[in-house]
Design a protein around this motif. Structure first.
Motif, PDB file in Angstrom:
ATOM      1  N   LYS A   1     -34.718  18.790  17.733  1.00 45.42           N
ATOM      2  CA  LYS A   1     -33.726  19.861  17.801  1.00 45.42           C
ATOM      3  C   LYS A   1     -34.358  21.002  18.583  1.00 45.42           C
ATOM      4  O   LYS A   1     -35.531  21.322  18.384  1.00 45.42           O
ATOM      5  N   THR A   2     -33.591  21.578  19.478  1.00 48.68           N
ATOM      6  CA  THR A   2     -34.139  22.587  20.376  1.00 48.68           C
ATOM      7  C   THR A   2     -33.269  23.831  20.387  1.00 48.68           C
ATOM      8  O   THR A   2     -32.050  23.739  20.487  1.00 48.68           O
ATOM      9  N   VAL A   3     -33.916  24.989  20.261  1.00 48.85           N
ATOM     10  CA  VAL A   3     -33.238  26.273  20.373  1.00 48.85           C
ATOM     11  C   VAL A   3     -33.741  26.916  21.659  1.00 48.85           C
ATOM     12  O   VAL A   3     -34.937  27.108  21.840  1.00 48.85           O
ATOM     13  N   LEU A   4     -32.805  27.207  22.554  1.00 49.01           N
ATOM     14  CA  LEU A   4     -33.156  27.815  23.831  1.00 49.01           C
ATOM     15  C   LEU A   4     -32.896  29.317  23.776  1.00 49.01           C
ATOM     16  O   LEU A   4     -31.862  29.752  23.253  1.00 49.01           O
ATOM     17  N   LEU A   5     -33.830  30.093  24.308  1.00 49.96           N
ATOM     18  CA  LEU A   5     -33.714  31.547  24.392  1.00 49.96           C
ATOM     19  C   LEU A   5     -33.832  31.970  25.846  1.00 49.96           C
ATOM     20  O   LEU A   5     -34.496  31.299  26.641  1.00 49.96           O
ATOM     21  N   THR A   6     -33.243  33.102  26.175  1.00 52.73           N
ATOM     22  CA  THR A   6     -33.440  33.682  27.499  1.00 52.73           C
ATOM     23  C   THR A   6     -33.048  35.155  27.491  1.00 52.73           C
ATOM     24  O   THR A   6     -32.194  35.572  26.701  1.00 52.73           O
ATOM     25  N   GLN A   7     -33.674  35.910  28.350  1.00 50.67           N
ATOM     26  CA  GLN A   7     -33.282  37.299  28.572  1.00 50.67           C
ATOM     27  C   GLN A   7     -32.231  37.392  29.672  1.00 50.67           C
ATOM     28  O   GLN A   7     -31.556  38.403  29.802  1.00 50.67           O
ATOM     29  N   ASN A   8     -32.106  36.318  30.460  1.00 50.49           N
ATOM     30  CA  ASN A   8     -31.223  36.358  31.623  1.00 50.49           C
ATOM     31  C   ASN A   8     -30.543  34.996  31.779  1.00 50.49           C
ATOM     32  O   ASN A   8     -31.223  33.984  31.987  1.00 50.49           O
ATOM     33  N   ALA A   9     -29.224  34.962  31.711  1.00 47.50           N
ATOM     34  CA  ALA A   9     -28.488  33.701  31.810  1.00 47.50           C
ATOM     35  C   ALA A   9     -28.774  32.977  33.129  1.00 47.50           C
ATOM     36  O   ALA A   9     -28.684  31.745  33.185  1.00 47.50           O
TER      37      ALA A   9
ATOM     38  N   PRO B   1     -24.778  23.687  29.433  1.00 45.71           N
ATOM     39  CA  PRO B   1     -23.882  23.223  28.372  1.00 45.71           C
ATOM     40  C   PRO B   1     -24.500  23.322  26.964  1.00 45.71           C
ATOM     41  O   PRO B   1     -23.791  23.304  25.971  1.00 45.71           O
ATOM     42  N   ILE B   2     -25.827  23.429  26.917  1.00 45.42           N
ATOM     43  CA  ILE B   2     -26.517  23.576  25.630  1.00 45.42           C
ATOM     44  C   ILE B   2     -26.489  25.054  25.258  1.00 45.42           C
ATOM     45  O   ILE B   2     -26.864  25.913  26.058  1.00 45.42           O
TER      46      ILE B   2
ATOM     47  N   ASP C   1     -31.543  32.405  34.345  1.00 48.16           N
ATOM     48  CA  ASP C   1     -32.760  31.608  34.177  1.00 48.16           C
ATOM     49  C   ASP C   1     -32.484  30.246  33.549  1.00 48.16           C
ATOM     50  O   ASP C   1     -33.388  29.413  33.455  1.00 48.16           O
ATOM     51  N   VAL C   2     -31.256  30.013  33.109  1.00 47.88           N
ATOM     52  CA  VAL C   2     -30.896  28.729  32.497  1.00 47.88           C
ATOM     53  C   VAL C   2     -30.320  27.837  33.593  1.00 47.88           C
ATOM     54  O   VAL C   2     -29.274  28.139  34.160  1.00 47.88           O
ATOM     55  N   PRO C   3     -31.009  26.728  33.929  1.00 48.71           N
ATOM     56  CA  PRO C   3     -30.515  25.856  34.996  1.00 48.71           C
ATOM     57  C   PRO C   3     -29.152  25.260  34.642  1.00 48.71           C
ATOM     58  O   PRO C   3     -28.808  25.125  33.468  1.00 48.71           O
TER      59      PRO C   3
ATOM     60  N   THR D   1     -36.800  32.336  29.896  1.00 54.58           N
ATOM     61  CA  THR D   1     -36.926  33.531  30.727  1.00 54.58           C
ATOM     62  C   THR D   1     -38.035  33.348  31.759  1.00 54.58           C
ATOM     63  O   THR D   1     -39.146  32.940  31.422  1.00 54.58           O
ATOM     64  N   GLY D   2     -37.724  33.618  33.008  1.00 58.07           N
ATOM     65  CA  GLY D   2     -38.710  33.504  34.077  1.00 58.07           C
ATOM     66  C   GLY D   2     -38.772  32.133  34.718  1.00 58.07           C
ATOM     67  O   GLY D   2     -39.531  31.929  35.661  1.00 58.07           O
ATOM     68  N   ARG D   3     -38.017  31.177  34.190  1.00 55.28           N
ATOM     69  CA  ARG D   3     -37.928  29.829  34.772  1.00 55.28           C
ATOM     70  C   ARG D   3     -39.293  29.151  34.940  1.00 55.28           C
ATOM     71  O   ARG D   3     -39.599  28.571  35.984  1.00 55.28           O
ATOM     72  N   ASN D   4     -40.120  29.225  33.903  1.00 59.03           N
ATOM     73  CA  ASN D   4     -41.445  28.618  33.941  1.00 59.03           C
ATOM     74  C   ASN D   4     -41.308  27.089  33.953  1.00 59.03           C
ATOM     75  O   ASN D   4     -40.754  26.508  33.026  1.00 59.03           O
ATOM     76  N   PRO D   5     -41.819  26.418  34.987  1.00 60.74           N
ATOM     77  CA  PRO D   5     -41.682  24.953  35.073  1.00 60.74           C
ATOM     78  C   PRO D   5     -42.281  24.223  33.865  1.00 60.74           C
ATOM     79  O   PRO D   5     -41.752  23.196  33.437  1.00 60.74           O
ATOM     80  N   ASN D   6     -43.379  24.732  33.317  1.00 61.95           N
ATOM     81  CA  ASN D   6     -43.983  24.086  32.153  1.00 61.95           C
ATOM     82  C   ASN D   6     -43.030  24.097  30.959  1.00 61.95           C
ATOM     83  O   ASN D   6     -42.958  23.128  30.203  1.00 61.95           O
TER      84      ASN D   6
END
Length: 88
Positions: free
Chosen positions: A38-46, A55-56, A48-50, A19-24
């Motif tokens: 293993k990575t779990v990605l979260l977001t409030q807004n689709a 695909p993940i 914000d996902v590049p 969320t917010g597209r933080n470069p870090n």
């Protein structure tokens, strides 16, 4: 940066909020993927996902109480599945 790398070496699963597209955050997700974590990605807004991470599978969440409960449930399921994959 040393703290981030040190932590990534020690963990099995990384949870990252895009969320917010933080470069870090994107950099840390890239490091986690390079280290085969293993990575779990979260977001409030689709949005914000590049495109290259779309695909993940990622979990959407909101800030209301019912949305927070759904996130807890979804995150619990995802973590259990990832842990079971690691044991099999």
């Amino acid at each position: 940066m040393g703290d981030v790398l040190s932590t990534l070496w020690e963990v099995e699963i990384v949870i990252a909020d895009l969320t917010g597209r933080n470069p870090n955050v994107f950099y840390e997700v890239g490091l986690a993927h390079a280290l085969l974590r293993k990575t779990v990605l979260l977001t409030q807004n689709a949005d914000d996902v590049p495109f290259d991470l779309q695909p993940i599978r990622y979990l959407m969440y909101g800030v209301g109480s019912s949305e927070r409960q759904k996130l807890r449930d979804d995150l619990s399921k995802r973590l259990r599945a990832l842990i079971q994959q690691g044991q099999g």
